[in-house]
Write an enzyme that holds these catalytic residues in place. Structure first.
Site, short mmCIF file in Angstrom:
data_model
loop_
_atom_site.label_atom_id
_atom_site.label_comp_id
_atom_site.label_asym_id
_atom_site.label_seq_id
_atom_site.Cartn_x
_atom_site.Cartn_y
_atom_site.Cartn_z
N TYR A 172 -9.91 0.16 -15.95
CA TYR A 172 -9.19 1.22 -15.25
C TYR A 172 -8.09 1.79 -16.14
CZ TYR A 172 -5.67 3.27 -12.18
OH TYR A 172 -4.74 4.11 -11.62
N ALA B 296 -9.75 9.75 -8.28
CA ALA B 296 -9.96 8.69 -9.27
C ALA B 296 -10.48 7.44 -8.57
CB ALA B 296 -8.66 8.37 -10.00
N THR C 283 -12.59 7.16 -0.15
CA THR C 283 -11.42 6.39 0.26
C THR C 283 -10.41 7.25 1.03
OG1 THR C 283 -10.31 6.82 -1.86
CG2 THR C 283 -11.61 4.79 -1.69
N ARG D 206 6.58 -5.75 -9.94
CA ARG D 206 6.07 -4.39 -9.89
C ARG D 206 7.25 -3.43 -9.67
NH1 ARG D 206 2.63 -6.84 -11.82
NH2 ARG D 206 0.43 -7.02 -11.26
N ASN E 239 -14.26 13.54 -1.80
CA ASN E 239 -15.55 13.05 -1.30
C ASN E 239 -15.40 12.07 -0.14
OD1 ASN E 239 -14.72 10.66 -2.50
ND2 ASN E 239 -16.34 10.62 -4.04
N VAL F 154 -0.75 -3.61 -2.51
CA VAL F 154 -0.25 -4.87 -1.98
C VAL F 154 0.70 -4.63 -0.81
CG1 VAL F 154 1.67 -4.96 -3.65
CG2 VAL F 154 0.81 -7.06 -2.62
N GLY G 103 -7.33 -8.71 -15.50
CA GLY G 103 -6.89 -7.34 -15.68
C GLY G 103 -5.52 -7.04 -15.09
#
Length: 309
Positions: free
Chosen positions: A141, A75, A35, A208, A32, A184, A268
């Site tokens: 999420y 998503a 993004t 991460r 769509n 990030v 979160g």
């Protein structure tokens, strides 16, 4: 093969489409463009600008596509957005998924591949986490990803739909935007290239598991093989990197430094993250090929080059 990629104009999806087209497959993309970027879609792929919540329109694409494989990359991926808008997050990530799953069942798709996330594990510091670790999401999420996985497994148990659920760690690379769990890298690279201040949420010692996007594409293509058993696989490097270390690496590549400020940690967000990828290595015969410094260098200069054009 005939392959559908939802979210195929997005960061990961567009790289996946490139890999599939280059491997000789006929690829259809549904996105769509909320993004994603149309210009990132391979010119040999068929593109439909459409939301996966538009079930009737999506059904017509399935009816004409005779798809063997469906990759579901579409998503809502922002943790902070999910915390502020849980209903909208669930509508796309669960109801949109169900639209695609039901059409896969109706039109005899052979295999369904789903992009899940390290967010399903929540804030478990006993890293690296294997696929059998407890699922304790700390964000809506992450909760939608857990729920989606359960639906996919039940479609397999009830209807026989083969699947692969790929739990990505923090994906980074060219074409990335601020959306998603590896965002990030883009945010820092973009700020450094423009000489703007960087804001780090928390103390910066949160870690991460950064994995390069083209390694993620290779994992998807390994998992789509008919010999790969249905299951859940961590797609990761099994290596922790702190946000502070990421900042310093990007400063090194840019040969400059920008001001850094620290803000309160966001609701979160998890503190430590690294995923055990042994199962993917053994079963999919896949392993990450790109070292962090190499991948970050390519990514930084991609964004820096865009600023100069």
């Amino acid at each position: 093969m005939n392959i559908l990629v939802t979210g195929g104009a997005g960061f990961i999806g567009s790289h996946l489409v490139d890999g599939l087209v280059e491997a000789g497959h006929h690829v259809v993309v549904v996105d769509n463009l909320s993004t994603g970027c149309r210009e990132h879609v391979h010119d040999q792929a068929v593109f439909y600008e459409m939301d996966i919540l538009q079930k009737d329109e999506l059904a017509r694409i399935f009816a004409n596509g005779a798809f063997d494989i469906v990759f579901h990359e579409a998503a809502q991926t922002l943790v902070p957005y999910s915390m502020e808008h849980p209903r909208e997050d669930a509508e796309l990530n669960i109801m949109g998924l169900l639209n695609v799953l039901e059409l896969c069942r109706q039109f005899g798709v052979k295999k369904f591949l789903f992009s899940s996330s390290a967010a399903v594990y929540g804030d478990n510091v006993q890293v690296p986490l294997a696929e059998n670790a407890p699922l304790q999401p700390t964000s809506f999420y992450g909760l939608t990803k857990v729920t989606a996985e359960k639906y996919i497994q039940m479609y397999h148990d009830v209807f026989g739909l083969s699947y692969a659920i790929l739990r990505y760690s923090n994906v980074y690379g060219e074409r990335q935007g601020s959306h998603g769990e590896g965002g990030v890298v883009y945010i820092f690279s973009d700020a450094i290239a423009e000489g703007r201040e960087i804001t780090i949420f928390g103390d910066g010692d949160q870690s991460r598991d950064f994995i390069y996007v083209k390694d993620v594409v290779r994992a998807n293509m390994a998992a789509m093989d008919e010999t790969a058993p249905s299951g859940i696989y961590n797609i990761s490097t099994n290596i922790e990197t702190t946000v502070n270390a990421l900042k310093e690496i990007l400063f090194y590549f840019s040969q400059t430094a920008v001001p850094v400020s620290y803000a309160e940690a966001r609701s979160g967000d998890i503190y430590r993250s690294a995923l055990d990828n042994a199962l993917a290595k053994q079963t999919l015969r896949w392993r990450p090929a790109t070292k962090l410094l190499e991948g970050l260098q390519q990514t930084y200069f991609y964004f820096a080059g865009r600023k100069q054009t």
